[in-house]
Structures are given as C-alpha cells and as structure tokens.
Design a protein around this motif. Structure first.
Motif, PDB file in Angstrom:
ATOM      1  N   ASN A  73      53.397  23.542   9.774  1.00 50.98           N
ATOM      2  CA  ASN A  73      51.989  23.202   9.936  1.00 50.98           C
ATOM      3  C   ASN A  73      51.203  23.971   8.870  1.00 50.98           C
ATOM      4  O   ASN A  73      51.050  25.183   8.954  1.00 50.98           O
ATOM      5  CB  ASN A  73      51.486  23.581  11.329  1.00 50.98           C
ATOM      6  CG  ASN A  73      52.273  22.881  12.426  1.00 50.98           C
ATOM      7  OD1 ASN A  73      52.755  21.771  12.231  1.00 50.98           O
ATOM      8  ND2 ASN A  73      52.410  23.528  13.566  1.00 50.98           N
ATOM      9  N   LYS A  74      50.727  23.263   7.870  1.00 55.87           N
ATOM     10  CA  LYS A  74      50.049  23.880   6.733  1.00 55.87           C
ATOM     11  C   LYS A  74      48.539  23.777   6.913  1.00 55.87           C
ATOM     12  O   LYS A  74      47.983  22.683   6.999  1.00 55.87           O
ATOM     13  CB  LYS A  74      50.480  23.212   5.429  1.00 55.87           C
ATOM     14  CG  LYS A  74      49.878  23.833   4.178  1.00 55.87           C
ATOM     15  CD  LYS A  74      50.331  23.092   2.921  1.00 55.87           C
ATOM     16  CE  LYS A  74      49.724  23.693   1.661  1.00 55.87           C
ATOM     17  NZ  LYS A  74      50.128  22.945   0.445  1.00 55.87           N
ATOM     18  N   TYR A  75      47.854  24.931   6.975  1.00 53.33           N
ATOM     19  CA  TYR A  75      46.412  24.999   7.147  1.00 53.33           C
ATOM     20  C   TYR A  75      45.765  25.351   5.804  1.00 53.33           C
ATOM     21  O   TYR A  75      45.852  26.496   5.348  1.00 53.33           O
ATOM     22  CB  TYR A  75      46.040  26.059   8.181  1.00 53.33           C
ATOM     23  CG  TYR A  75      46.372  25.696   9.607  1.00 53.33           C
ATOM     24  CD1 TYR A  75      45.367  25.329  10.505  1.00 53.33           C
ATOM     25  CD2 TYR A  75      47.687  25.733  10.079  1.00 53.33           C
ATOM     26  CE1 TYR A  75      45.659  25.003  11.817  1.00 53.33           C
ATOM     27  CE2 TYR A  75      47.993  25.410  11.389  1.00 53.33           C
ATOM     28  CZ  TYR A  75      46.976  25.048  12.253  1.00 53.33           C
ATOM     29  OH  TYR A  75      47.269  24.720  13.553  1.00 53.33           O
ATOM     30  N   THR A  76      45.117  24.383   5.175  1.00 58.39           N
ATOM     31  CA  THR A  76      44.458  24.602   3.891  1.00 58.39           C
ATOM     32  C   THR A  76      42.949  24.712   4.111  1.00 58.39           C
ATOM     33  O   THR A  76      42.308  23.768   4.599  1.00 58.39           O
ATOM     34  CB  THR A  76      44.759  23.441   2.924  1.00 58.39           C
ATOM     35  OG1 THR A  76      46.171  23.330   2.740  1.00 58.39           O
ATOM     36  CG2 THR A  76      44.092  23.681   1.575  1.00 58.39           C
ATOM     37  N   LYS A  77      42.394  25.845   3.750  1.00 62.96           N
ATOM     38  CA  LYS A  77      40.984  26.110   4.027  1.00 62.96           C
ATOM     39  C   LYS A  77      40.090  25.237   3.154  1.00 62.96           C
ATOM     40  O   LYS A  77      40.323  25.071   1.955  1.00 62.96           O
ATOM     41  CB  LYS A  77      40.673  27.586   3.793  1.00 62.96           C
ATOM     42  CG  LYS A  77      39.282  28.015   4.264  1.00 62.96           C
ATOM     43  CD  LYS A  77      39.141  29.529   4.338  1.00 62.96           C
ATOM     44  CE  LYS A  77      39.877  30.093   5.548  1.00 62.96           C
ATOM     45  NZ  LYS A  77      39.568  31.534   5.762  1.00 62.96           N
TER      46      LYS A  77
ATOM     47  N   MET B 174      42.880  33.593  10.098  1.00 64.24           N
ATOM     48  CA  MET B 174      43.235  32.228  10.486  1.00 64.24           C
ATOM     49  C   MET B 174      42.027  31.427  10.962  1.00 64.24           C
ATOM     50  O   MET B 174      42.153  30.272  11.353  1.00 64.24           O
ATOM     51  CB  MET B 174      44.332  32.248  11.553  1.00 64.24           C
ATOM     52  CG  MET B 174      45.667  32.752  11.040  1.00 64.24           C
ATOM     53  SD  MET B 174      47.053  32.565  12.196  1.00 64.24           S
ATOM     54  CE  MET B 174      46.730  33.917  13.324  1.00 64.24           C
ATOM     55  N   CYS B 175      40.832  32.038  10.941  1.00 65.57           N
ATOM     56  CA  CYS B 175      39.608  31.333  11.327  1.00 65.57           C
ATOM     57  C   CYS B 175      39.055  30.543  10.139  1.00 65.57           C
ATOM     58  O   CYS B 175      39.293  30.877   8.975  1.00 65.57           O
ATOM     59  CB  CYS B 175      38.550  32.325  11.794  1.00 65.57           C
ATOM     60  SG  CYS B 175      38.959  33.165  13.336  1.00 65.57           S
ATOM     61  N   GLY B 176      38.316  29.490  10.438  1.00 64.85           N
ATOM     62  CA  GLY B 176      37.673  28.705   9.407  1.00 64.85           C
ATOM     63  C   GLY B 176      37.879  27.221   9.608  1.00 64.85           C
ATOM     64  O   GLY B 176      38.354  26.771  10.656  1.00 64.85           O
ATOM     65  N   CYS B 177      37.513  26.443   8.592  1.00 68.39           N
ATOM     66  CA  CYS B 177      37.668  24.993   8.610  1.00 68.39           C
ATOM     67  C   CYS B 177      38.878  24.630   7.757  1.00 68.39           C
ATOM     68  O   CYS B 177      38.995  25.096   6.612  1.00 68.39           O
ATOM     69  CB  CYS B 177      36.404  24.338   8.048  1.00 68.39           C
ATOM     70  SG  CYS B 177      36.343  22.536   8.212  1.00 68.39           S
ATOM     71  N   TYR B 178      39.779  23.815   8.318  1.00 67.87           N
ATOM     72  CA  TYR B 178      41.059  23.550   7.650  1.00 67.87           C
ATOM     73  C   TYR B 178      41.420  22.070   7.657  1.00 67.87           C
ATOM     74  O   TYR B 178      41.201  21.378   8.655  1.00 67.87           O
ATOM     75  CB  TYR B 178      42.205  24.292   8.352  1.00 67.87           C
ATOM     76  CG  TYR B 178      42.117  25.786   8.283  1.00 67.87           C
ATOM     77  CD1 TYR B 178      42.638  26.492   7.193  1.00 67.87           C
ATOM     78  CD2 TYR B 178      41.517  26.502   9.306  1.00 67.87           C
ATOM     79  CE1 TYR B 178      42.556  27.870   7.131  1.00 67.87           C
ATOM     80  CE2 TYR B 178      41.433  27.887   9.251  1.00 67.87           C
ATOM     81  CZ  TYR B 178      41.952  28.567   8.163  1.00 67.87           C
ATOM     82  OH  TYR B 178      41.866  29.929   8.100  1.00 67.87           O
TER      83      TYR B 178
ATOM     84  N   TRP C 295      38.676  23.088  13.166  1.00 65.64           N
ATOM     85  CA  TRP C 295      37.836  24.289  13.133  1.00 65.64           C
ATOM     86  C   TRP C 295      38.479  25.339  14.027  1.00 65.64           C
ATOM     87  O   TRP C 295      38.821  25.067  15.181  1.00 65.64           O
ATOM     88  CB  TRP C 295      36.439  23.957  13.627  1.00 65.64           C
ATOM     89  CG  TRP C 295      35.485  25.120  13.747  1.00 65.64           C
ATOM     90  CD1 TRP C 295      34.942  25.610  14.897  1.00 65.64           C
ATOM     91  CD2 TRP C 295      34.936  25.911  12.684  1.00 65.64           C
ATOM     92  NE1 TRP C 295      34.088  26.649  14.619  1.00 65.64           N
ATOM     93  CE2 TRP C 295      34.068  26.859  13.264  1.00 65.64           C
ATOM     94  CE3 TRP C 295      35.111  25.906  11.294  1.00 65.64           C
ATOM     95  CZ2 TRP C 295      33.371  27.808  12.503  1.00 65.64           C
ATOM     96  CZ3 TRP C 295      34.416  26.845  10.538  1.00 65.64           C
ATOM     97  CH2 TRP C 295      33.557  27.772  11.137  1.00 65.64           C
ATOM     98  N   VAL C 296      38.683  26.540  13.500  1.00 69.80           N
ATOM     99  CA  VAL C 296      39.270  27.647  14.252  1.00 69.80           C
ATOM    100  C   VAL C 296      38.267  28.791  14.266  1.00 69.80           C
ATOM    101  O   VAL C 296      37.829  29.252  13.200  1.00 69.80           O
ATOM    102  CB  VAL C 296      40.597  28.127  13.627  1.00 69.80           C
ATOM    103  CG1 VAL C 296      41.230  29.197  14.513  1.00 69.80           C
ATOM    104  CG2 VAL C 296      41.558  26.963  13.403  1.00 69.80           C
ATOM    105  N   LEU C 297      37.876  29.235  15.452  1.00 67.04           N
ATOM    106  CA  LEU C 297      36.889  30.303  15.560  1.00 67.04           C
ATOM    107  C   LEU C 297      37.395  31.428  16.440  1.00 67.04           C
ATOM    108  O   LEU C 297      38.195  31.205  17.359  1.00 67.04           O
ATOM    109  CB  LEU C 297      35.570  29.778  16.117  1.00 67.04           C
ATOM    110  CG  LEU C 297      35.549  29.362  17.596  1.00 67.04           C
ATOM    111  CD1 LEU C 297      34.183  29.627  18.196  1.00 67.04           C
ATOM    112  CD2 LEU C 297      35.892  27.869  17.750  1.00 67.04           C
ATOM    113  N   ALA C 298      36.945  32.642  16.152  1.00 65.76           N
ATOM    114  CA  ALA C 298      37.233  33.790  17.015  1.00 65.76           C
ATOM    115  C   ALA C 298      36.165  33.799  18.099  1.00 65.76           C
ATOM    116  O   ALA C 298      35.046  34.282  17.890  1.00 65.76           O
ATOM    117  CB  ALA C 298      37.212  35.086  16.210  1.00 65.76           C
TER     118      ALA C 298
END
Length: 315
Positions: A216-220, A32-36, A65-68
C-alpha cells in the motif's frame, strides 16, 4: 565518588536517549498524516497445495486524508478518511499507537478476539499499533520497536487478523490472516508493506493455504485536495468519538469479544453509520443519548459464547 558520578551520568544519558527515541518514534507516526494518493496492490505468491488455484491480483486506488485526531504523551490516534470524487467522504480505518502498552486483543478466528498481557520487559521501548474497522470495532493489534538505521525509519510486527475486506464476503477456504506489517517512512510519504499467510485454522492446528504479498503506497499530495474530508470530520467527529468511547468500555469490560458479522441480516457498520447520520442531523447533539444508542446497536452483534470449531470458516 568518581564511580557514583559516572553511574549518574550514564543514567542521565540513558534517560535522555530514551526520551529522544520516544519523541522520534512519535514523529515517525505523525509523519503518516496528510493527504495521500494511495495505491493498493496484492498478489498471491506461492502455495504448497499442488491443486491450489491462485486468485487474481487485486489493485485499487484512492485519495485518503489521515489525521492525528488525539495525542497524549504515550499515544497517537490516526483516523483515515476516504475522499471519493473530491466531495464524498467515507470514514475508513483507524490506527492507535501506544507506547510500552502491556495489553493486546489477539485475533483468534471467526471475528473472535482474546485479551492477552505483555510483560513490561517485552513492552519496553515498543509501540503497539491497534487497528480498527470502519465502525471502530477491533481488527488486529501488534507491537514492535521503531527502527531508525541507514537513513531508514520503519516499524514491523507479525500478528493474526480477520480476512481483509476485499475477501471476507467472497471466500471461505481460509479463516485467519497472519499479517507481517511493515510501515516505512519514505521521501514520497510512507509505505505499508505486507507479507501475509492465509491460514486454515482448526482446533488441532494451523495450515497455510497460500502466501500473499501486499503493498500500500501512500504518496503525499497537497492538503487542499482533502479539504472535503477535513470539513466532514468537523461535522461528524463528535459522534465517532462517542463510538470510540463505547468500544473502549466494551473492551475494558471483556477479556473475550465475539462479533456476529450479521444480525437480523444487517452488518454492524450499516447500523452505526445510519445511526450517526440520524443523530448528527438532529438540532442538538446529545452525547449521553448517543452513547446509549450506540451501545444498543453494538450489543446486537456481541456474544460471550465462543463459536464452535465445526463452523470455523471465513463466512
């Protein structure tokens, strides 16, 4: 001897499977990490109240942006940052994932949470998702196992929560949201699917006002689009780590938390965001000083006294 060897082999295989399952679960979380590019879509669906007037459908779009930000053997912390017009960054929500966690802060009503224990048997093999507001105050927590079947990977849990940010300043006809959260890894990124019940909670009972469907749709997209968020977090991370540490102390010290939405006509996130800007702008950041001032700001909004039931509204 043959029986002992068979038992030993079975135990070894079971342990290996459990470890592999746990690592696969962690990989799902980190997926689920990355830019969306994110599409938020909510619609009220049905109500038993004949005179209920359905609210308009809510939609919104964002770049996120989602980061660990932290990871241990039994925990993965995901921080969300909003990117506005490619350069303006807003610290968004946070989700911490804990393996076989045995303690929850369960939402009651009116920004009140109570600590509850989970038995080791119930917690076995599960991951708890602990969700926090933009100011790192608690929001909701739920636990379940990650499911990998027929090419699908998902986690689903039901839990109580405060009103969503899109409604808590505009509605007072319900005071608790029962959320069924489903996080699914997809070929385009991931999907946060929700089935919500908007509840009127009184001292005597819960009544469902209306049901709602959320998606909630997260498209990378390419990580370069979130470069400003990466840079912002490098500058601001130290302060927000201290905010998290103070909240950890608060939640460790208390079995009950009651947060005033406003104190002296100010909301908590405004206080903490402003304090962060001031401290980060100083020549040398002092973590000990920062945590003291953060705690002072949080304490302004904390109460150990339960809210009377006659004021149990969403306001």
């Amino acid at each position: 001897m043959k029986k002992l060897l068979t038992l030993s082999l079975a135990l070894s295989l079971g342990m290996a499977f459990g470890q592999n399952k746990k690592e696969n679960d962690k990989n799902n979380i980190k997926e689920m990490c990355g830019c969306y590019e994110v599409e938020f879509d909510y619609a009220e669906t049905f109500s038993d109240a004949k005179d209920y007037e359905f609210r308009d459908r809510y939609t919104a779009h964002a770049l996120e942006w989602v980061l660990a930000d932290e990871e241990t053997e039994d925990m993965v912390m995901l921080q969300h940052l909003l990117v506005i017009n490619d350069s303006m960054i807003i610290k968004h929500w946070r989700q911490d994932w804990y393996y076989e966690n045995t303690e929850l802060f369960v939402y009651n009503r009116n920004l009140e949470w109570k600590k509850e224990e989970i038995s080791a048997d119930k917690a076995k093999g599960t991951w708890t998702q602990k969700v926090y507001q933009v100011d790192d105050s608690p929001r909701y927590q739920g636990y379940a196992t990650w499911i990998d079947v027929d090419g699908k990977s998902y986690w689903e849990s039901e839990t109580f929560a405060p009103l969503p940010r899109r409604e808590y300043t505009t509605r007072s006809d319900y005071n608790v949201l029962m959320r069924t959260n489903r996080h699914q890894i997809t070929d385009y990124g991931h999907l946060h699917d929700l089935d919500d019940a908007k509840i009127i909670r009184t001292e005597a009972k819960d009544s469902i006002l209306v049901w709602e469907k959320g998606r909630n749709k997260y498209t990378k997209v390419d990580d370069s689009r979130c470069a400003a968020a990466v840079s912002w977090w490098e500058t601001n991370r130290e302060y927000w780590v201290d905010v998290r540490a103070v909240w950890d102390d608060v939640m460790e010290e208390n079995d009950y938390i009651n947060i005033a939405q406003k104190a002296d006509n100010k909301v908590l996130y405004e206080r903490l965001f402003r304090l962060g800007d001031e401290l980060i702008a100083e020549k040398k950041y002092n973590s000990k000083k920062a945590q003291k001032q953060i705690r002072e700001q949080i304490d302004i909004h904390l109460s150990s006294v339960a809210t009377p039931w006659d004021t149990a509204t969403a306001e």
